[in-house]
Design an enzyme around this catalytic site. Structure first.
Site, short mmCIF file in Angstrom:
data_model
loop_
_atom_site.label_atom_id
_atom_site.label_comp_id
_atom_site.label_asym_id
_atom_site.label_seq_id
_atom_site.Cartn_x
_atom_site.Cartn_y
_atom_site.Cartn_z
N SER A 30 1.08 65.74 36.76
CA SER A 30 1.36 66.27 38.10
C SER A 30 0.09 66.57 38.89
O SER A 30 0.04 66.36 40.11
CB SER A 30 2.23 67.53 37.99
OG SER A 30 1.60 68.49 37.15
N ASP A 86 -3.59 69.91 29.69
CA ASP A 86 -2.58 70.91 29.36
C ASP A 86 -3.22 72.23 28.95
O ASP A 86 -2.66 73.29 29.19
CB ASP A 86 -1.68 70.38 28.25
CG ASP A 86 -0.96 69.11 28.68
OD1 ASP A 86 -0.24 69.17 29.70
OD2 ASP A 86 -1.12 68.07 28.02
N GLY A 99 2.10 64.42 29.18
CA GLY A 99 2.75 63.32 29.89
C GLY A 99 2.89 62.07 29.05
O GLY A 99 3.24 61.01 29.57
N GLU A 105 -5.26 57.69 28.11
CA GLU A 105 -6.13 58.68 28.75
C GLU A 105 -7.45 58.82 28.00
O GLU A 105 -8.53 58.90 28.61
CB GLU A 105 -5.42 60.03 28.83
CG GLU A 105 -4.32 60.08 29.87
CD GLU A 105 -3.56 61.39 29.85
OE1 GLU A 105 -3.09 61.81 30.93
OE2 GLU A 105 -3.41 62.01 28.77
N LYS A 123 -4.27 76.90 32.90
CA LYS A 123 -4.57 76.00 31.79
C LYS A 123 -5.84 76.39 31.05
O LYS A 123 -6.15 75.82 30.00
CB LYS A 123 -4.68 74.56 32.30
CG LYS A 123 -3.48 74.07 33.09
CD LYS A 123 -2.22 74.07 32.25
CE LYS A 123 -0.99 73.69 33.05
NZ LYS A 123 -1.03 72.31 33.53
#
Length: 236
Positions: A30, A86, A99, A105, A123
């Site tokens: 997001s 995260d 995700g 990534e 976070k």
């Protein structure tokens, strides 16, 4: 101030890091989605960049914004990756993979000269582990792999449960690479390096969500009244 506002504030701080002609790794999630929208505005205003997306969802979002894309086959070395996290601790160690894009990534981040994390300040944690740690595993032998992962967790001094991730329909989730994800619900990870090494020793583990020694900086946005206050860990 809402969570989307904070994510946008962190993304806005990252946009000036993107220079004309850059080869750019583009993250998933997001906060990365907020960055993609802002980057699209810059591209339409004349900024020339080439992006390498870290997931099919990111590829679709970038194409929608008109951001030129390539692959690591075309561009094996990148200038900068911008991605969310995260969790991030004070040593810039990360948990990523909420995700389900952790493999791509990490490949993209390691191929980059610099990686900058963008996130809301919630976070930022003292000790990693409150967020479940994703472990991407091959489907073949998943039962045996799960048991070996649990043994590695115990040897690293962690306790908790291992849960296979499911998608929104309730079916077992598959990553873009066709693998399963085990979420390790540990509460805290006292020695991330030891756990990382233990997980890597398990046949069947494709990747895990501990990003250690990869991020160069983190841009964190916190609410202060009606305003967003942005701070930086590391050096931009």
């Amino acid at each position: 101030m809402s969570a989307p506002d904070l994510k946008r504030a962190a993304a806005e701080r990252a946009i000036p890091l993107v220079e004309d002609g850059m080869r750019l790794g583009i993250g998933t999630g997001s906060t990365a989605a907020a960055f993609i929208k802002l980057l699209g505005e810059r591209v339409r205003a004349g900024l020339k960049v080439t992006g390498v997306p870290t997931s099919e969802a990111t590829r679709i979002a970038c194409e929608r914004e008109g951001i030129p894309l390539a692959t690591l086959e075309d561009l094996p070395e990148l200038d900068l990756t911008i991605d969310g996290a995260d969790e991030v601790d004070g040593s810039l160690r990360l948990i990523k993979g909420g995700g389900a894009a952790l493999l791509r990534e990490k490949i993209v981040a390691v191929a980059s000269r610099r990686m900058v994390v963008i996130a809301d300040a919630s976070k930022h944690v003292e000790t990693l582990g409150a967020f479940p740690l994703p472990v991407e595993v091959n489907l073949f032998g998943i039962g045996a792999t799960t048991r070996a992962v649990e043994a590695a967790v115990a040897r690293a001094g962690c306790t908790g449960e291992t849960v296979r991730r499911h998608d929104a329909s309730g079916a077992p989730l598959l990553t873009d690479g066709g693998h399963a994800i085990l979420d390790l619900r540990l509460g805290r990870i006292p020695d991330p390096e030891a756990l990382s090494a233990g997980l890597w020793a398990v046949p069947g583990v494709v990747e895990h969500g501990l990003f250690l020694g990869i991020a160069d900086a983190a841009i964190l946005a916190a609410a202060e009244g009606d305003a967003a206050v942005v701070s930086v860990l590391g050096r931009l």
